[in-house]
Design a protein around this motif. Sequence first.
Motif, PDB file in Angstrom:
ATOM      1  N   LEU A  55       0.842  -1.207   0.000  1.00  0.00           N
ATOM      2  CA  LEU A  55       0.000   0.000   0.000  1.00  0.00           C
ATOM      3  C   LEU A  55       0.872   1.250   0.000  1.00  0.00           C
ATOM      4  N   SER A  56       2.034   1.136  -0.640  1.00  0.00           N
ATOM      5  CA  SER A  56       2.979   2.252  -0.631  1.00  0.00           C
ATOM      6  C   SER A  56       2.461   3.456  -1.405  1.00  0.00           C
ATOM      7  N   GLY A  57       1.672   3.211  -2.466  1.00  0.00           N
ATOM      8  CA  GLY A  57       1.183   4.323  -3.273  1.00  0.00           C
ATOM      9  C   GLY A  57       0.308   5.292  -2.502  1.00  0.00           C
ATOM     10  N   PRO A  58      -0.816   4.847  -1.936  1.00  0.00           N
ATOM     11  CA  PRO A  58      -1.702   5.781  -1.238  1.00  0.00           C
ATOM     12  C   PRO A  58      -1.278   6.105   0.190  1.00  0.00           C
ATOM     13  N   PHE A  59      -0.636   5.161   0.900  1.00  0.00           N
ATOM     14  CA  PHE A  59      -0.405   5.353   2.329  1.00  0.00           C
ATOM     15  C   PHE A  59       1.076   5.394   2.725  1.00  0.00           C
ATOM     16  N   GLY A  60       1.943   4.924   1.865  1.00  0.00           N
ATOM     17  CA  GLY A  60       3.362   4.938   2.206  1.00  0.00           C
ATOM     18  C   GLY A  60       3.776   3.850   3.167  1.00  0.00           C
ATOM     19  N   PHE A  61       3.038   2.733   3.187  1.00  0.00           N
ATOM     20  CA  PHE A  61       3.446   1.605   4.023  1.00  0.00           C
ATOM     21  C   PHE A  61       3.036   0.303   3.368  1.00  0.00           C
ATOM     22  N   THR A  62       3.492  -0.772   3.945  1.00  0.00           N
ATOM     23  CA  THR A  62       3.109  -2.099   3.503  1.00  0.00           C
ATOM     24  C   THR A  62       2.680  -2.914   4.711  1.00  0.00           C
ATOM     25  N   GLN A  63       1.652  -3.748   4.520  1.00  0.00           N
ATOM     26  CA  GLN A  63       1.128  -4.598   5.588  1.00  0.00           C
ATOM     27  C   GLN A  63       1.798  -5.968   5.492  1.00  0.00           C
ATOM     28  N   GLN A  64       2.555  -6.323   6.521  1.00  0.00           N
ATOM     29  CA  GLN A  64       3.280  -7.589   6.534  1.00  0.00           C
ATOM     30  C   GLN A  64       2.716  -8.496   7.632  1.00  0.00           C
ATOM     31  N   THR A  65       2.597  -9.765   7.317  1.00  0.00           N
ATOM     32  CA  THR A  65       2.247 -10.757   8.338  1.00  0.00           C
ATOM     33  C   THR A  65       3.386 -11.751   8.453  1.00  0.00           C
ATOM     34  N   PHE A  66       3.941 -11.842   9.643  1.00  0.00           N
ATOM     35  CA  PHE A  66       5.047 -12.761   9.901  1.00  0.00           C
ATOM     36  C   PHE A  66       4.516 -14.062  10.500  1.00  0.00           C
ATOM     37  N   ALA A  67       5.198 -15.151  10.188  1.00  0.00           N
ATOM     38  CA  ALA A  67       4.888 -16.423  10.834  1.00  0.00           C
ATOM     39  C   ALA A  67       5.135 -16.302  12.329  1.00  0.00           C
ATOM     40  N   ARG A  68       4.460 -17.138  13.090  1.00  0.00           N
ATOM     41  CA  ARG A  68       4.609 -17.072  14.537  1.00  0.00           C
ATOM     42  C   ARG A  68       6.060 -17.310  14.947  1.00  0.00           C
ATOM     43  N   PRO A  69       6.523 -16.626  15.978  1.00  0.00           N
ATOM     44  CA  PRO A  69       7.896 -16.856  16.451  1.00  0.00           C
ATOM     45  C   PRO A  69       8.018 -18.224  17.120  1.00  0.00           C
ATOM     46  N   ARG A  70       9.242 -18.541  17.517  1.00  0.00           N
ATOM     47  CA  ARG A  70       9.477 -19.828  18.171  1.00  0.00           C
ATOM     48  C   ARG A  70       8.533 -19.999  19.364  1.00  0.00           C
ATOM     49  N   ARG A  71       7.974 -21.198  19.458  1.00  0.00           N
ATOM     50  CA  ARG A  71       7.060 -21.461  20.558  1.00  0.00           C
ATOM     51  C   ARG A  71       7.257 -22.896  21.038  1.00  0.00           C
ATOM     52  N   PHE A  72       7.048 -23.058  22.338  1.00  0.00           N
ATOM     53  CA  PHE A  72       7.229 -24.338  22.997  1.00  0.00           C
ATOM     54  C   PHE A  72       5.881 -24.835  23.484  1.00  0.00           C
TER      55      PHE A  72
END
Length: 733
Positions: A707-724
Amino acid sequence: MTHRFSKWLVSVAAAMGGAGGALAQASADSAALDPNEIVVTAQKRTQSAQAIGVAVSALGKDSLAALGRQDVSALATQVPGLQVNQYSPTVTVFNIRGVSQNDFADSQEAPIAFYNDEVYISALGAISGMTYDLERVEVLRGPQGTLFGRNATGGLVQIVSAKPTDHLDGFVTATVGSYGQVATEGAVGGPLSDTLRARLSFTTNHGGAYINNRIGRDLGGSKFYAGRVQLAGDVGDGGKFNIKVQALRNDHDRQGGIYSHASAVPDALGLGTFIGTNENPWGTCNGCDALGYAEPDRDPFTASFNGPNRFNRTFWAVTARYEQDLGGATLTSITDYQDLKKRYGEDADMSPATNFSYSTAQDLYQISQELRLSGDTDRLNWLAGLYGIKIHTRNGYVTDTTGAFGLLEQYDSVLDTESVAAFGQLEYRLSDQFTVIGGLRYSKDWKRFDFVHSENGVQDFVFNKTLFPAFAKRRFGDYSGKIEIDYRPSRNAFFYASVNRGTKSGGFATQAFGPFDPAELSFDGEVLTNYEGGMKLTLLDRTTTFNVAGFYYKYSGYQSFELVGVTQLIRNKPARIKGLEVEFTTRPIVGLYLQAFLTLLDGEVRNVSLPGGAVLDRDMPQAPSVSAGGLIRYEFAAGPGRLAFQTNWKHDSRQYFSTFNAPVDREPARWVGDARVSYAFDDLPIEAAFFVNNLTDRKYRLYNLDLSGPFGFTQQTFARPRRFGGSLTYRLK
């Protein structure tokens, strides 16, 4: 149209003579199966995975249990050519061999079909949470349009529920994990009489919020419940039925919009590039987006969200299956009804300010009926059937940018889809070594789209069959088919060559902002023709398998999802994909199991119109050129039980998340792995396990929206971090 579909359903019900739903009955193929062989129902009958001309991977209940309490995305760690984009429970997108469609509008159907006990699930928001108390999961790669039909252009994922048994059977598992996760899964079943059996299954998942919100409640946590009841029985001479009722419920989950903010600016092609911490291209502040916000740290698991970030869902379904042995043929009927209500909201600007929020509401119901006849002789297996489906989905959207631009976009749509199909397949054994297969399906779709858009409370666009008859009401008709020749020189060697044609009908895009072009809202169907050859070898006293498949996809009218500014469009583009898959499994000694796979892909979408005006060929999205993985499991006697160690790893080379191949959509290569230790007692029906997922705490993305054109950012979803986590399972014996 509703009247025509209703008459079709009535005629099918009448032809069934009032019959209901049923358990799958194994064909003659299953009689010669080795107990250690993996069985699948890829051709609507039980067969060895090593004896069919389909690239298929199957995970049985033991393998699924060894994955631990993970969602369906865990399949990607053990299946060649599979990527899973489940950036939120609101949408689950499968990608097989580079084939997917990443539009997040609730009304869209995917080219990778998802089936639950042979029933098609059209809603992308209904998939998450179904993978509990399963007998197996099958992943079929390549077009499966002949037998499975609807939207299986690039393949399908099918989950097979554990069925009621003729003896007391059951288990319960309790799991605790990182971030306060508490989960359960269990089932109990057995005979109610000599001819009647039942099974009750359930699962829950609470907690697990892994994104630290600096200014509010943490995100990523679940509050989920699901249950399934099955009643199965025998009717007269050769009749079997299964009636299944299931429900899923997400109750105010904190899983809406679990994004990580990153500032970006378009380049000369109009594609997003990341902004450095000391750069100020928007003239707002160093490292900031166009609205003047920058994340204070580089940790993707901390945020400052003041928005709704909510997810509510209620899904329920009833399936009735009946199977009758007619003496020389088997009649099967599958009747299904589904209902989905979903509410979703996200803080789309990912900042403490109220600049941009996005919310959706979906009410959907689906009715389907499949009726088929099948039979076999010494040389011939045959199948013929009819299929019909009706999907009604009402969707509401609100895109609120009043804080940023003073604009409130409200838009509602109703999409009605009705489809009927006739299909058949013949498999003829020419000799002990050679078999030929031919299949054909013709499908007819009728679709009607009503769309109303308002800006700041003023209606500015209406799209319906009255105003735009050529675009808002469309009819699609096309055929899927396959031609295959199999060569089996011995029980342990199998070779095949095939041409498969898969189709997916056209549809309608859902735009948030104008200007609106009626012709752009409607898109055409796509056709994928797959030329494939492969071999499947069973070696070393049947302890080892080695499979290879090579394929070439000719893609006509690929439905490419493109986000131009804030306008969501689907455009038909030519594309092609070619690739090679290798799978290897072995049990060299008692207790040791090894698995490895490799996928090589080369795919491109042609003539893509970029936001900056250039027209270029681009890489297929979510299609790493190299994907490889493996699993090691060793189990041995230790004290009063058996101890097992397991680890699995997967490598993906770099890939893009969108058809545009923007720099911000480029995901670097990665290795990701899990580990598990379990102990099962010999004399007690108890098993304990400890697991670590994302063992090296690798930070990698599952999704990105530029969404860099209208808002100047990008929406990222990261995989869950390490979990036990740890689990304790008790099994009825």
